[in-house]
Scaffold this active site. Structure first.
Site, PDB file in Angstrom:
ATOM      1  N   GLU A 357      20.396  -9.199   8.910  1.00  0.00           N
ATOM      2  CA  GLU A 357      20.396  -9.651   7.520  1.00  0.00           C
ATOM      3  C   GLU A 357      21.833  -9.737   6.990  1.00  0.00           C
ATOM      4  OE1 GLU A 357      18.460  -7.534   4.010  1.00  0.00           O
ATOM      5  OE2 GLU A 357      16.892  -8.961   4.515  1.00  0.00           O
ATOM      6  N   HIS A 388      10.063   1.091  31.295  1.00  0.00           N
ATOM      7  CA  HIS A 388       8.765   0.780  31.897  1.00  0.00           C
ATOM      8  C   HIS A 388       8.165  -0.473  31.277  1.00  0.00           C
ATOM      9  CE1 HIS A 388       8.818   4.615  33.995  1.00  0.00           C
ATOM     10  NE2 HIS A 388       9.314   5.124  32.877  1.00  0.00           N
ATOM     11  N   LYS A 512      10.213 -16.689   0.245  1.00  0.00           N
ATOM     12  CA  LYS A 512       9.487 -15.971  -0.815  1.00  0.00           C
ATOM     13  C   LYS A 512       8.905 -16.969  -1.822  1.00  0.00           C
ATOM     14  CE  LYS A 512      12.523 -11.909  -0.678  1.00  0.00           C
ATOM     15  NZ  LYS A 512      13.543 -11.140  -1.379  1.00  0.00           N
TER      16      LYS A 512
HETATM   17  O1  F6P Z   1      13.838  -9.875   1.298  1.00  0.00           O
HETATM   18  C1  F6P Z   1      14.917  -9.140   1.772  1.00  0.00           C
HETATM   19  C2  F6P Z   1      15.190  -7.944   0.907  1.00  0.00           C
HETATM   20  O2  F6P Z   1      15.741  -8.340  -0.288  1.00  0.00           O
HETATM   21  C3  F6P Z   1      16.081  -6.928   1.608  1.00  0.00           C
HETATM   22  O3  F6P Z   1      17.415  -7.223   1.504  1.00  0.00           O
HETATM   23  C4  F6P Z   1      15.687  -5.660   0.932  1.00  0.00           C
HETATM   24  O4  F6P Z   1      16.067  -4.516   1.644  1.00  0.00           O
HETATM   25  C5  F6P Z   1      14.188  -5.843   0.851  1.00  0.00           C
HETATM   26  O5  F6P Z   1      13.995  -7.224   0.633  1.00  0.00           O
HETATM   27  C6  F6P Z   1      13.511  -5.071  -0.231  1.00  0.00           C
HETATM   28  O6  F6P Z   1      14.010  -5.417  -1.496  1.00  0.00           O
HETATM   29  P1  F6P Z   1      13.768  -4.516  -2.747  1.00  0.00           P
HETATM   30  O7  F6P Z   1      14.316  -3.168  -2.477  1.00  0.00           O
HETATM   31  O8  F6P Z   1      14.478  -5.218  -3.864  1.00  0.00           O
HETATM   32  O9  F6P Z   1      12.279  -4.448  -2.985  1.00  0.00           O
END
Ligand code: F6P
Length: 545
Positions: A357, A388, A512
């Protein structure tokens, strides 16, 4: 100017073409001793890079590249809080979360150290209330279980460290068990809830942004479960059965956490760098605040080493440079993380988010497409189990894979019974023997066995797979802190050399948005015609049931 146009990069290219491209690790080892040149120690960690396909000259040229890329200045920018996360216009100050109380650091006129330690004090109050059995649920019963609801950095960090420090669970009046649920589909929550009593369970709603649908969905289900199990109304449950951890105070207040149950952190902490903040509350509940602060102290020790050690002795810098050599020059773009200790089983997943990431990027800080490879594909598993399963490919497949072998030197000293201790120590020795044997065979190939006859092709081992070995004196809060900080800083140095923003993650946003739209189509069936042929048929198939 692209890093590939610099004299240091060009010198490495000539060096590669001048014989390094095809040189076998067994040849490098036949040339003489390597361990002294290629290994370093700091903060309870030994890093051995001697099984990387480098000569001393290679390392010197890589160090020149680090100088040319401005790594020294970048380290200072990182740790003093410059806004190095350019696309989001803010610092990446996870190192500040590990500063001792008497340190000094200001950001926009605010005393960062005071804020960090006020938050730690709040965590301590919450943890001690739980451990003393003073936290009662809405029906008056003492809380015995905590479920961390979070995803990505709000799950992987606390999950990984809780597992690593399993041996450090504190003895208190009221030991509280910590569970983790992250998956959006609710499976993990569905598995854990039947084992718990709603009257004695609280949830940590961990979300930096407080806008992640995965965590919201799990929290919604947890509320329904609490309400069904206790008969208590939602507002009281939110106040008494939830702790919020976020950078969004208004959103936490609006959701309904009690003020004393809101743990704040700051937007200058990246999600995948947040286990050191309130996001680590689950760790602190398991191992106690003192051990949590030892974890911070270990990371701080690595931070200090990173800030002050010369590049040529700097563990994160050397580790980063070995990775650059593999990815950009030897074209090895797969990295396996292989811990030889079951307690570290979540490390590969944790480092996968940290590296991929952070550095899975293809645009420079100036917005130009990169003309070189960046982050390798990182994967892994507990090493002995991987042996294994997938090591066959490492030994005889067609892919070049770099490996990180990670193991503690000491194990099981605390077991009182002599016979049991010896038996477990034998197991640990077996694990270490396997760890060292694997890196040796991966390096030497057939040369590892002295045989008169050449084996048939299907029994041959080509070797020449490079690896790093990381030894921890033992697994302690300090060494785990230092190990994670080592990787964090390695990732940072590589990001500096690749000239990318290691602290944003725009690549996850579009998915998203489209998922939200797709959910509406799944629910209503309206808008199917906007979908491509494959997606439309899949949605239709689901809607038919
Ligand atoms: O979608 C990626 C992300 O933004 C990560 O960088 C982060 O760790 C995770 O989602 C969770 O985000 P949040 O803590 O804002 O719920």
């Amino acid at each position: 100017m692209s890093i590939t146009q610099t004299p240091a990069w060009k010198a490495l290219e000539s060096h590669l073409e001048g014989g390094m491209r095809d040189v076998h690790l067994k040849t490098l080892f036949a040339e003489g001793e390597r361990f002294t040149d290629f290994s370093r120690q700091a903060a309870g960690i030994t890093l051995d890079l001697s099984k990387q396909r480098m000569r001393r000259e290679t390392l010197d040229k890589l160090l020149a590249l680090a100088e040319e890329a401005g790594v020294k200045e970048a380290i200072q920018q990182l740790t003093r809080g410059d806004a190095i996360n350019l696309t989001e216009g803010r610092p990446a100050l996870h190192t500040a979360l590990r500063l001792p109380a008497d340190a000094e650091l200001e950001l926009d006129g605010r005393d960062v150290v005071a804020d960090v330690h006020a938050s730690l004090a709040k965590m301590r109050t919450l943890v001690e209330r739980l451990h003393a059995g003073q936290w009662k649920g809405a029906t008056g019963k003492v809380i015995t279980d905590v479920v961390n609801l979070g995803v990505g950095g709000s799950d992987l960090g606390p999950l990984m460290v809780s597992s690593a420090l399993r041996g450090y669970r504190v003895e208190v009046d009221n030991p509280v068990a910590v569970h983790f649920a992250s998956t959006i589909d609710g499976t993990q929550l569905a598995d854990v809830l039947p084992k718990l009593d709603p009257e004695t369970t609280i949830f940590i709603y961990s979300s930096k942004s407080f806008g992640t649908i995965d965590t919201k969905a799990n929290a919604d289900t947890a509320l329904v479960w609490l309400n069904r199990g206790t008969g208590v109304e939602e507002a009281a449950l939110k106040a008494q059965h939830f702790i919020g951890v976020s950078t969004k105070p208004e959103k936490m207040a609006e959701w309904g956490f009690a003020e004393e149950h809101r743990v704040l952190f700051w937007d200058w902490v990246g999600g995948r760098y947040s286990l050191w903040s309130g996001i680590g509350l689950g760790i602190a509940i398991e191992v106690g605040m003192d051990n949590f602060q030892r974890l911070l102290a270990g990371a701080h020790q690595m931070d200090e080493h990173f800030r002050h050690a010369p590049l040529a002795d700097n563990l994160p810098v050397l580790f980063a440079l070995a990775g650059i050599w593999n990815v950009n020059f030897l074209d090895i773009r797969s990295l396996a993380v292989l811990p030889y200790d079951g307690r570290l089983k979540y490390l590969p997943g944790y480092f996968q988010q940290l590296e991929m990431e952070s550095n899975g990027k293809s645009v420079t800080n100036a917005g130009a497409p990169v003309d070189y490879s960046t982050c390798p594909v990182l994967w892994g598993e507990v090493g002995p189990n991987g042996q294994h399963a997938f090591y066959q490919l490492l030994h005889q497949g067609t892919q070049a894979v770099a490996c990180d072998f990670i193991a503690p030197i000491n194990r099981y000293d605390e077991i009182e019974n002599d016979a049991l201790r010896e038996s477990f120590k034998t197991q640990h020795r077996l694990a270490l023997a396997n760890c060292f044997a694997q890196s040796r065979v991966l390096m030497l190939g057939d040369e590892a066995i002295k045989s008169e006859q050449t084996p048939p092709p299907y029994k041959r081992y080509a070797g020449n797979q490079p690896s790093s070995t990381i030894l921890l004196d033992s697994i302690t809060p300090e060494s785990v802190g230092a190990l994670v900080a080592l990787y964090e800083h390695k990732v940072f140095v590589q990001g500096v050399i690749w000239d990318i923003d290691s602290f944003d993650q725009w690549g996850v946003e579009l998915g998203k948005k489209i998922a939200t739209e797709t959910e509406a189509i799944l629910l209503s069936g309206e808008g199917l015609d906007q979908l491509d042929d494959s997606s439309r048929h899949l949605v239709e198939r689901v809607r038919r049931g």
